[in-house]
Design a protein around this motif. Structure first.
Motif, PDB file in Angstrom:
ATOM      1  N   SER A 125     -10.034  -6.592   3.037  1.00  0.00           N
ATOM      2  CA  SER A 125      -9.045  -6.479   1.965  1.00  0.00           C
ATOM      3  C   SER A 125      -8.644  -5.032   1.791  1.00  0.00           C
ATOM      4  O   SER A 125      -9.449  -4.127   2.013  1.00  0.00           O
ATOM      5  N   GLN A 127      -5.948  -2.568  -0.977  1.00  0.00           N
ATOM      6  CA  GLN A 127      -5.119  -2.618  -2.184  1.00  0.00           C
ATOM      7  C   GLN A 127      -4.306  -1.354  -2.305  1.00  0.00           C
ATOM      8  O   GLN A 127      -4.659  -0.293  -1.791  1.00  0.00           O
ATOM      9  N   CYS A 154       1.005  -3.741   7.152  1.00  0.00           N
ATOM     10  CA  CYS A 154       0.642  -5.156   7.119  1.00  0.00           C
ATOM     11  C   CYS A 154       1.835  -5.971   7.601  1.00  0.00           C
ATOM     12  O   CYS A 154       2.945  -5.470   7.767  1.00  0.00           O
ATOM     13  N   THR A 156       3.268 -10.436   7.491  1.00  0.00           N
ATOM     14  CA  THR A 156       2.997 -11.777   7.006  1.00  0.00           C
ATOM     15  C   THR A 156       4.133 -12.703   7.414  1.00  0.00           C
ATOM     16  O   THR A 156       5.115 -12.272   8.040  1.00  0.00           O
ATOM     17  N   THR A 160       5.174 -16.246   2.625  1.00  0.00           N
ATOM     18  CA  THR A 160       4.329 -15.322   1.865  1.00  0.00           C
ATOM     19  C   THR A 160       5.110 -14.082   1.456  1.00  0.00           C
ATOM     20  O   THR A 160       4.936 -13.554   0.353  1.00  0.00           O
ATOM     21  N   LEU A 164       5.680 -12.524  -2.265  1.00  0.00           N
ATOM     22  CA  LEU A 164       5.312 -11.141  -2.590  1.00  0.00           C
ATOM     23  C   LEU A 164       6.487 -10.360  -3.188  1.00  0.00           C
ATOM     24  O   LEU A 164       6.282  -9.384  -3.916  1.00  0.00           O
ATOM     25  N   ARG A 173      -3.635  -6.485  -4.324  1.00  0.00           N
ATOM     26  CA  ARG A 173      -4.737  -6.518  -3.368  1.00  0.00           C
ATOM     27  C   ARG A 173      -4.418  -7.617  -2.365  1.00  0.00           C
ATOM     28  O   ARG A 173      -4.075  -8.734  -2.772  1.00  0.00           O
ATOM     29  N   ILE A 174      -4.484  -7.318  -1.096  1.00  0.00           N
ATOM     30  CA  ILE A 174      -4.192  -8.318  -0.075  1.00  0.00           C
ATOM     31  C   ILE A 174      -5.428  -8.544   0.790  1.00  0.00           C
ATOM     32  O   ILE A 174      -6.273  -7.661   0.949  1.00  0.00           O
ATOM     33  N   HIS A 175      -5.517  -9.742   1.316  1.00  0.00           N
ATOM     34  CA  HIS A 175      -6.642 -10.129   2.157  1.00  0.00           C
ATOM     35  C   HIS A 175      -6.099 -10.661   3.481  1.00  0.00           C
ATOM     36  O   HIS A 175      -5.025 -11.264   3.525  1.00  0.00           O
ATOM     37  N   ILE A 195      -1.588 -10.655   6.657  1.00  0.00           N
ATOM     38  CA  ILE A 195      -1.881 -11.109   5.293  1.00  0.00           C
ATOM     39  C   ILE A 195      -2.109 -12.617   5.254  1.00  0.00           C
ATOM     40  O   ILE A 195      -1.279 -13.393   5.734  1.00  0.00           O
ATOM     41  N   SER A 197      -3.714 -13.893   2.088  1.00  0.00           N
ATOM     42  CA  SER A 197      -3.603 -14.146   0.651  1.00  0.00           C
ATOM     43  C   SER A 197      -3.461 -12.809  -0.065  1.00  0.00           C
ATOM     44  O   SER A 197      -3.649 -11.740   0.526  1.00  0.00           O
ATOM     45  N   TYR A 198      -3.153 -12.887  -1.358  1.00  0.00           N
ATOM     46  CA  TYR A 198      -2.931 -11.664  -2.132  1.00  0.00           C
ATOM     47  C   TYR A 198      -3.160 -11.958  -3.601  1.00  0.00           C
ATOM     48  O   TYR A 198      -3.256 -13.110  -4.027  1.00  0.00           O
TER      49      TYR A 198
END
Length: 236
Positions: A125, A127, A154, A156, A160, A164, A173-175, A195, A197-198
């Motif tokens: 993750s 951020q 990043c 995606t 997504t 965003l 914060r992104i995962h 990415i 999730s976030y």
């Protein structure tokens, strides 16, 4: 007769097998121009020096051919031989200089002896402040500004990215699955993250923010220990 010498810095004559020597000589013959006016002479001690001799009246023609090849305008066969010689030197971790009568004629592309940084692909993750979402392909570039002003690269999918978009210029914060590069001074740098999730970061006190942070440069690591004491996420 005039001399032509390929000086291989980083290789000793004892390091050259007969086959490897033949590889070099075959490409040199093509580079110089095949014909009866060129003669292999010796391999000199120290850093390997592959010595050849050429007839005086053919010497200037060979030098012109070699210089043209190095500048990308020589004959096709000679150009291929030049590239193959560079490849051989790369494989042998050697640098090459072509000399004639003590003067340098061309320098082959130098070999970088710097060790490549360690790269690790692992979920994690990051951020930061979301400031760019854009692109016309299915893989949409996303950029965050990290805690020290660095750019976090990043990407995606379109859906997504659309989700965003309302969070532009906010702290998120992104995962996801990341490509991490080991820094020479220690620690890890994110090269790129896909990415998955976030989440929007709520405003919090300094103490709460510090407690949430477990890492540096906006990078959050979980419980799998990585080389040199860094911590990696167990996911993925």
């Amino acid at each position: 007769m005039k001399t032509l010498t390929l000086h291989l810095d980083g290789i000793k004559p004892a390091d050259l097998s007969m086959k490897r020597l033949a590889d070099y000589l075959c490409e040199l013959a093509e580079l110089y121009g095949k014909g009866g006016r060129l003669h292999f002479e010796s391999v000199t001690k120290g850093s390997a020096k592959l010595n050849a001799r050429v007839d005086d009246d053919h010497h200037a023609k060979v030098l012109l051919r070699v210089r043209e090849v190095a500048n990308g305008v020589g004959p096709k066969g000679a150009t291929k031989a030049y590239r193959r010689l560079a490849d051989l030197m790369q494989e042998d971790q050697a640098s090459g200089v072509l000399q004639s009568e003590g003067a340098q004629i061309i320098q082959f592309p130098r070999v970088s002896r710097e060790q490549k940084p360690m790269v690790l692909f692992k979920a994690g993750s990051v951020q930061g402040r979301l400031y760019t979402i854009g692109g016309k392909d299915d893989s949409v570039p996303v950029r965050l500004e990290g805690a020290n002003g660095e750019t976090l690269y990043c990407e995606t999918d379109i859906d997504t990215a659309a989700q965003l978009a309302p969070l532009l210029f906010k702290q998120v914060r992104i995962h996801g699955k990341g490509e991490w590069e080991r820094r020479q001074a220690g620690g890890w740098r994110l090269k790129k993250m896909q990415i998955s999730s976030y989440e929007l970061l709520e405003k919090a006190s300094l103490k709460t923010a510090i407690e949430r942070m477990r890492g540096v440069d906006g990078i959050l690591w979980d419980s799998l220990e990585a080389p040199h004491g860094s911590i990696l996420d167990q996911r993925g």
